[in-house]
Design an enzyme around this catalytic site. Sequence first.
Site, PDB file in Angstrom:
ATOM      1  N   GLU A 145     -43.015  22.826  92.371  1.00  0.00           N
ATOM      2  CA  GLU A 145     -42.889  23.201  93.755  1.00  0.00           C
ATOM      3  C   GLU A 145     -42.124  24.393  94.060  1.00  0.00           C
ATOM      4  OE1 GLU A 145     -43.062  19.417  96.531  1.00  0.00           O
ATOM      5  OE2 GLU A 145     -41.090  19.240  95.290  1.00  0.00           O
ATOM      6  N   ASP A 165     -44.144  17.621  88.704  1.00  0.00           N
ATOM      7  CA  ASP A 165     -44.022  18.620  89.507  1.00  0.00           C
ATOM      8  C   ASP A 165     -43.683  19.963  89.200  1.00  0.00           C
ATOM      9  OD1 ASP A 165     -44.705  16.769  91.310  1.00  0.00           O
ATOM     10  OD2 ASP A 165     -42.785  16.318  92.113  1.00  0.00           O
ATOM     11  N   GLU A 194     -45.726  11.152  87.948  1.00  0.00           N
ATOM     12  CA  GLU A 194     -45.881  12.632  88.584  1.00  0.00           C
ATOM     13  C   GLU A 194     -45.021  13.654  87.729  1.00  0.00           C
ATOM     14  OE1 GLU A 194     -45.126  14.448  92.886  1.00  0.00           O
ATOM     15  OE2 GLU A 194     -45.713  12.609  92.723  1.00  0.00           O
TER      16      GLU A 194
END
Length: 281
Positions: A101, A99, A97
């Site tokens: 955010e 990311d 993953e």
Amino acid sequence: MRKNMVLVFLLFSFFLAASAGNFNQDFAITWGDGRAKVLNNGQLLTLSLDKASGSGFKSKNQYLFGKIDMQIKLVPGNSAGTVTAYYLSSLGSAHDEIDFEFLGNLSGDPYILHTNVFTKGSGNREQQFYLWFDPTKDFHTYSILWNPRTIVFSVDGTPIREFKNLESKGISFPKNQAMWIFSSLWNADDWATRGGLVKTDWSQAPFTASYKNFNAQACVWSSGSSSCSSNSSGSSSWLSESLDATGKERIKWVQKNYMIYNYCTDLKRFPLGLPTECSVA
């Protein structure tokens, strides 16, 4: 025969350019019960959050490496408790993953941009930043370069973080699992703003984030193999791209002035020693 192949390539390149940024073609709304909307003939996508539910979408393609851009305008006003997530991920307990955010704020306070990299299900590589602009006033470009050499996070073309391939040092690097692109807007007031001290003010709902101008130079994964796109000049240089001296200086500038958390300096969190990549990167 050669002329025909050139014509086919040009048509294929035109199709890539024409389809870039069309949410109807590239993405599917995955949850939210009508709270996610594709507008303007596929040129704009909005996610919304209210007390009942958030919303999200997912790419129709899986990618194994890519240079991926998305323009996002974040939730304005008092967005405390909300998280707008934009990330690449495979599935399963041993997933990879990458990311972005965006952690909501009280009106007047800065958003926090939270980044992380997971390899084989293991993350704990958080770096957090303030932005040098108000991300709610206009669209800004958030980019991920992911190739066999490196992962680079960029904001409006300015690199803010690099995670290098250091497999030679025994450090896992995400290179074997194809990933989808995901995005979601959801309530995380148990941790998102000041560690959960500030709760979501539902009188401000619905909260809305907007997306446009998606673009991917990428290797699309299908049936166990990948097909890699080129840009309009026929170059796939992104597959071997890495930071040059200017890019490294820009990362230093961002991290000196806007970084607010770096797992590689958190001795309280890692009392037995910082992760290996922190000392060899």
